[in-house]
Design an enzyme around this catalytic site. Structure first.
Site, PDB file in Angstrom:
ATOM      1  N   LYS A 187       0.831  -1.298   0.073  1.00 45.95           N
ATOM      2  CA  LYS A 187      -0.168   0.041   0.048  1.00 45.95           C
ATOM      3  C   LYS A 187       0.897   1.284  -0.050  1.00 45.95           C
ATOM      4  CE  LYS A 187      -1.562   2.900   2.813  1.00 45.95           C
ATOM      5  NZ  LYS A 187      -1.618   4.094   1.831  1.00 45.95           N
ATOM      6  N   GLU A 265      10.866   1.868   9.594  1.00 44.99           N
ATOM      7  CA  GLU A 265      11.826   2.938   9.405  1.00 44.99           C
ATOM      8  C   GLU A 265      11.001   4.435   9.352  1.00 44.99           C
ATOM      9  OE1 GLU A 265      13.141   1.984   5.225  1.00 44.99           O
ATOM     10  OE2 GLU A 265      14.295   0.469   5.831  1.00 44.99           O
ATOM     11  N   CYS A 299      14.060  11.497   5.390  1.00 44.60           N
ATOM     12  CA  CYS A 299      14.094  11.001   6.767  1.00 44.60           C
ATOM     13  C   CYS A 299      15.136  11.295   7.086  1.00 44.60           C
ATOM     14  CB  CYS A 299      13.676   9.613   6.889  1.00 44.60           C
ATOM     15  SG  CYS A 299      14.677   8.623   5.892  1.00 44.60           S
ATOM     16  N   GLU A 399      10.939  16.983  14.132  1.00 42.75           N
ATOM     17  CA  GLU A 399      11.157  16.675  12.782  1.00 42.75           C
ATOM     18  C   GLU A 399      10.048  17.686  11.725  1.00 42.75           C
ATOM     19  OE1 GLU A 399       9.560  13.136  10.750  1.00 42.75           O
ATOM     20  OE2 GLU A 399      11.509  13.031   9.624  1.00 42.75           O
TER      21      GLU A 399
HETATM   22  P1  NAD Z   1       2.920   8.671   7.061  1.00 44.45           P
HETATM   23  O1  NAD Z   1       3.174   7.983   8.550  1.00 44.45           O
HETATM   24  O2  NAD Z   1       1.746   9.869   7.082  1.00 44.45           O
HETATM   25  O3  NAD Z   1       2.397   7.629   6.044  1.00 44.45           O
HETATM   26  C1  NAD Z   1       3.091   6.609   5.538  1.00 44.45           C
HETATM   27  C2  NAD Z   1       2.402   5.610   4.976  1.00 44.45           C
HETATM   28  O4  NAD Z   1       1.626   4.991   6.181  1.00 44.45           O
HETATM   29  C3  NAD Z   1       1.236   5.647   4.146  1.00 44.45           C
HETATM   30  O5  NAD Z   1       1.167   4.895   2.984  1.00 44.45           O
HETATM   31  C4  NAD Z   1       0.006   6.163   4.980  1.00 44.45           C
HETATM   32  O6  NAD Z   1      -1.205   5.827   4.183  1.00 44.45           O
HETATM   33  C5  NAD Z   1       0.201   4.798   5.917  1.00 44.45           C
HETATM   34  N1  NAD Z   1      -0.593   5.227   7.332  1.00 44.45           N
HETATM   35  C6  NAD Z   1      -0.806   6.187   7.684  1.00 44.45           C
HETATM   36  N2  NAD Z   1      -1.594   6.086   8.883  1.00 44.45           N
HETATM   37  C7  NAD Z   1      -1.385   4.926   9.128  1.00 44.45           C
HETATM   38  C8  NAD Z   1      -1.849   4.115  10.107  1.00 44.45           C
HETATM   39  N3  NAD Z   1      -2.351   4.553  11.379  1.00 44.45           N
HETATM   40  N4  NAD Z   1      -1.565   2.574  10.272  1.00 44.45           N
HETATM   41  C9  NAD Z   1      -0.969   2.179   8.856  1.00 44.45           C
HETATM   42  N5  NAD Z   1      -0.562   2.924   7.909  1.00 44.45           N
HETATM   43  C10 NAD Z   1      -0.670   4.318   8.150  1.00 44.45           C
HETATM   44  O7  NAD Z   1       4.083   9.504   6.548  1.00 44.45           O
HETATM   45  P2  NAD Z   1       4.487  10.434   5.318  1.00 44.45           P
HETATM   46  O8  NAD Z   1       3.962  11.657   5.531  1.00 44.45           O
HETATM   47  O9  NAD Z   1       3.748   9.677   4.065  1.00 44.45           O
HETATM   48  O10 NAD Z   1       6.079  10.191   5.237  1.00 44.45           O
HETATM   49  C11 NAD Z   1       6.699  10.963   6.083  1.00 44.45           C
HETATM   50  C12 NAD Z   1       7.240  10.334   7.171  1.00 44.45           C
HETATM   51  O11 NAD Z   1       8.364   9.389   6.810  1.00 44.45           O
HETATM   52  C13 NAD Z   1       8.490  11.276   7.943  1.00 44.45           C
HETATM   53  O12 NAD Z   1       8.307  11.338   9.206  1.00 44.45           O
HETATM   54  C14 NAD Z   1       9.725  10.764   7.374  1.00 44.45           C
HETATM   55  O13 NAD Z   1      10.796  10.762   8.351  1.00 44.45           O
HETATM   56  C15 NAD Z   1       9.589   9.222   7.243  1.00 44.45           C
HETATM   57  N6  NAD Z   1      10.408   8.496   6.487  1.00 44.45           N
HETATM   58  C16 NAD Z   1      11.175   7.702   6.974  1.00 44.45           C
HETATM   59  C17 NAD Z   1      12.206   6.813   6.329  1.00 44.45           C
HETATM   60  C18 NAD Z   1      13.224   5.873   7.085  1.00 44.45           C
HETATM   61  O14 NAD Z   1      13.682   5.216   6.331  1.00 44.45           O
HETATM   62  N7  NAD Z   1      13.499   5.976   8.197  1.00 44.45           N
HETATM   63  C19 NAD Z   1      12.211   7.153   4.795  1.00 44.45           C
HETATM   64  C20 NAD Z   1      11.232   8.008   4.330  1.00 44.45           C
HETATM   65  C21 NAD Z   1      10.295   8.535   4.985  1.00 44.45           C
END
Ligand code: NAD
Length: 476
Positions: A187, A265, A299, A399
């Protein structure tokens, strides 16, 4: 010669379908959602708005492909062959991926261009793992018994990803799961689902059997529900998640339902530490790449610049000079260095931190939206530098995920380590110094999953473990 700017008038939004059990199909509800450009608000793509009924169908398909087809028991070389063919197809169709990523994420061409080759390299490395993985024989402990360990696929893997690296992050997770003989329900983020579907098409063309990879696409509201559904499901054996720390915690709680394995991650607030004896120009260039690439939406962004007393003002001057070359613009224009932020929510979030920063620290450059009319319809924020930042303030600890750099002065190496570790995160860090003792001691003191010396973002090294300490994640 530079590549021409893509002609926008001929562009038509792409109409995607999801992939369930080898069939390209619409959502069971019939609903769709539209992704609009973060640069000008025009429609870029439309997707099935998949709900839990679609997620369940995808999970059942992946379960069947694992339990009742030959996929997990095929010779590893066959699985590797499919991944290698897919890697070639990814490279051959790189332009299509670049275009989708630049339009949906707003990531400029020079960065969007890197995703297909990096994803292909990920498939190639997964293919090597498929054929090289092996168990052990325990032979010495008794004269009559022989112990064996074997490597087995975990089963059905849920893959949930964010928007900032829409191809690389999906490919890395999906490639290794398929290499091991697992099956997948993926997803992607609703802000950038195109890359995952294009990748699924490439894998199907390369010979991946029906049901081994299923991709469902959901709007923001449905996406969190579907993510929770996959994380909770008894039929899923592992979930690998990349995204924010709050969503990661929700995934982990849901995964407790059947004690499924979890890889997380998550977010970061990484320190980039410059000592007085460093090559200050190289360090300033590293600071720029560390925090401004992808408009800070990385990230591992080095969003806290810790500079030793005595050279702090000089480093700030150098960084500010280099920031002058960060041209904002259309992500499809090859001259653009920084694109818009991915969405309105992210824009508002960064603006909130900018106004807090103006109260908490000394704003040196940037601090708002650009005045250029050509950028008025995009989610743009000027590259921003705050100096004299209090390590306890919000812009030093939280962040931001935008083009915002917080400069903090430190005295000694011990000071740098203490300030560097003083957040809930531990994803990445860098140290700039010519002294090998300082480099090793500070590197060992900083609690960070990735740590670089005299570079930021690893200077092109690939294949190293990736992950975080503390609330930056779980697993490598
Ligand atoms: P997000 O957590 O809003 O969404 C990530 C994914 O999770 C999406 O597909 C979303 O639909 C899904 N999601 C949202 N709520 C959920 C829930 N309650 N249960 C299960 N799935 C859920 O993050 P974002 O805004 O898409 O991305 C930005 C974040 O990602 C930043 O905090 C960044 O640091 C992090 N990030 C981390 C890494 C890493 O490798 N550590 C890499 C890239 C991004």
């Amino acid at each position: 010669m530079t590549a021409p700017v893509k002609e926008k008038t001929t562009f038509k939004p792409t109409h995607y379908q999801q992939l369930v059990n080898g069939q390209w199909e619409d959502a069971r509800s019939g609903k769709r959602f539209t992704r609009t450009s973060p640069f000008d608000g025009s429609p870029v793509a439309t997707y099935p708005d998949s709900g839990v009924a679609d997620a369940e169908a995808a999970i059942v398909a992946a379960r069947h492909a694992f339990d009742a087809t030959s996929w997990p028991t095929r010779p590893a070389a066959e699985r590797a062959g499919i991944l290698l063919r897919a890697a070639k197809l990814l490279r051959d169709s790189a332009d299509e991926f670049t275009d989708s990523i630049a339009r949906e994420v707003g990531k400029p061409m020079w960065m969007s261009d890197r995703e297909a080759p990096a994803a292909a390299a990920g498939f190639e490395s997964a293919a090597r793992l498929a054929v090289e993985a092996h168990g052990d024989a325990i032979t010495q402990q008794t004269p009559t018994a022989l112990g064996l360990t074997i490597k087995e696929p975990i089963g059905v893997v849920g893959v949930i990803t964010p928007w900032n690296y829409p191809l690389i992050l999906v490919a890395r997770k999906v490639g290794t799961a398929l290499a091991a003989g697992c099956t997948v329900v993926c997803k992607p983020s609703h802000y950038s689902s195109g890359a995952a579907l294009l990748m699924a098409r490439v894998l199907a063309e390369a010979g991946l059997p029906a049901g081994a990879l299923n991709v469902v696409t959901s709007s923001e509201d449905e996406g969190a529900l579907v993510g929770q559904y996959i994380s909770f499901s008894d039929k899923v054996d592992m979930v690998t998640f990349t995204g924010s720390t709050d969503s990661g915690k929700a995934v982990m709680r849901a995964a407790a339902n059947n004690v499924k394995r979890v890889a997380l991650e998550l977010g970061g607030k990484s320190p980039n530490v410059i000592f007085a004896d460093a090559d200050l120009e190289a360090a300033a260039e590293g600071a720029i790449a560390g925090v401004f690439n992808n408009s800070g939406q990385i990230c591992q962004a080095g969003s806290r610049l810790l500079v030793q007393k005595g050279v702090k003002d000089e480093v700030v001057q150098r960084v500010v000079r280099l920031m002058g070359a960060l041209t904002l613009g259309d992500p499809l224009d090859p001259k653009t260095k920084l694109g818009p932020l991915v969405n309105e929510r992210q824009l508002k979030r960064v603006e909130r931190y900018l106004s807090e920063g103006k109260k908490e620290a000394n704003l040196v450059v940037g601090g708002g939206r650009p005045t250029d009319h050509a950028l008025a319809n995009g989610h743009f924020i000027e590259p921003t530098l705050f100096d004299e930042v209090d390590p306890a303030s919000s812009i030093a600890r939280e962040e931001i995920f935008g083009p915002v750099l917080s400069v903090i002065e430190f005295d000694s190496a011990a000071d740098a380590v203490r300030i560097g570790n003083d957040t809930i995160f531990g994803l990445a860090a860098a140290v700039w110094t010519k002294n090998i003792d300082t480099a090793i001691n500070v590197a060992k003191g900083l609690r960070a999953g990735s740590l670089w010396v005299n570079c930021y973002h690893g200077a092109g090294i690939s294949g190293q473990p990736f992950g975080g300490y503390k609330q930056s994640g779980l697993g490598r």
